[in-house]
Design a protein around this motif. Sequence first.
Motif, mmCIF file in Angstrom:
data_model
loop_
_atom_site.group_PDB
_atom_site.id
_atom_site.type_symbol
_atom_site.label_atom_id
_atom_site.label_comp_id
_atom_site.label_asym_id
_atom_site.label_seq_id
_atom_site.Cartn_x
_atom_site.Cartn_y
_atom_site.Cartn_z
ATOM 1 N N VAL A 19 44.637 41.066 50.066
ATOM 2 C CA VAL A 19 45.902 40.881 50.785
ATOM 3 C C VAL A 19 45.684 40.138 52.094
ATOM 4 C CG1 VAL A 19 47.061 42.865 49.777
ATOM 5 C CG2 VAL A 19 45.654 43.196 51.786
ATOM 6 N N LYS A 20 45.045 39.036 52.033
ATOM 7 C CA LYS A 20 44.528 38.260 53.170
ATOM 8 C C LYS A 20 45.516 37.307 53.808
ATOM 9 C CE LYS A 20 42.680 33.923 53.155
ATOM 10 N NZ LYS A 20 42.328 32.772 52.690
ATOM 11 N N PRO A 21 46.298 37.386 54.659
ATOM 12 C CA PRO A 21 47.494 38.231 54.629
ATOM 13 C C PRO A 21 48.388 37.739 53.504
ATOM 14 C CG PRO A 21 47.649 36.676 56.438
ATOM 15 C CD PRO A 21 46.306 36.451 55.760
ATOM 16 N N GLY A 22 48.869 38.618 52.744
ATOM 17 C CA GLY A 22 49.652 38.270 51.556
ATOM 18 C C GLY A 22 48.746 37.905 50.395
ATOM 19 N N ASP A 23 49.362 37.485 49.297
ATOM 20 C CA ASP A 23 48.567 37.209 48.099
ATOM 21 C C ASP A 23 48.679 35.759 47.630
ATOM 22 O OD1 ASP A 23 51.100 37.079 46.995
ATOM 23 O OD2 ASP A 23 50.911 38.952 45.894
ATOM 24 N N ALA A 24 49.158 34.872 48.487
ATOM 25 C CA ALA A 24 49.367 33.474 48.072
ATOM 26 C C ALA A 24 48.084 32.824 47.565
ATOM 27 C CB ALA A 24 49.957 32.661 49.220
ATOM 28 N N HIS A 25 46.945 33.134 48.166
ATOM 29 C CA HIS A 25 45.670 32.523 47.766
ATOM 30 C C HIS A 25 45.234 32.977 46.373
ATOM 31 C CE1 HIS A 25 44.668 36.414 49.397
ATOM 32 N NE2 HIS A 25 43.433 36.321 48.941
ATOM 33 N N ARG A 26 45.915 33.963 45.809
ATOM 34 C CA ARG A 26 45.601 34.454 44.472
ATOM 35 C C ARG A 26 46.525 33.851 43.418
ATOM 36 N NH1 ARG A 26 45.833 40.637 44.743
ATOM 37 N NH2 ARG A 26 45.053 40.400 42.635
ATOM 38 N N ARG A 27 47.369 32.909 43.819
ATOM 39 C CA ARG A 27 48.307 32.251 42.907
ATOM 40 C C ARG A 27 47.891 30.797 42.692
ATOM 41 N NH1 ARG A 27 53.004 35.412 42.564
ATOM 42 N NH2 ARG A 27 53.103 37.028 44.166
ATOM 43 N N HIS A 30 48.554 27.687 45.136
ATOM 44 C CA HIS A 30 48.006 27.668 46.495
ATOM 45 C C HIS A 30 46.769 26.773 46.550
ATOM 46 C CE1 HIS A 30 46.194 29.149 50.222
ATOM 47 N NE2 HIS A 30 47.411 29.538 50.542
#
Length: 135
Positions: A19-27, A30
């Motif tokens: 949650v680094k911040p949020g999860d955008a890097h996991r989509r 991104h």
Amino acid sequence: MTGPHHHAYVWLGSGDVLVKPGDAHRRPGHPEFRSAQVMPLECADWLLKPAARIEATFDEPKEAADWYAAQLDHYAGVFVGSYPPNPSYDETVRALSAGEDRVGGWWVSGGRFLSLNLIACSSHRVRRDLVCPLR
């Protein structure tokens, strides 16, 4: 690889990274997605990561189930709580034989998260648009 098979993926890392911040890097959309060492938000999206992230590839469901069970044994010492994962070997073989994924995620010692994944490939039964990362 062209026939049905499963790719194995493992991620063990700090829960804070999820949650680094949020999860955008996991989509996948991104810019950091392909290079991010963290597991993707959707399990099938492992197939969009570089092929170097594949731990193993299995053509036979029993071989893949053996790998999954061996990984659980390997990480047994880090599971938190009194209920370590114990998925049925026969159910794992059945699921893999049907072209399904076998995924698991657990909080482990030190605030870390362990993700073990066997992702169906060629083609993924739900995400048919995904191509094999080894092609």
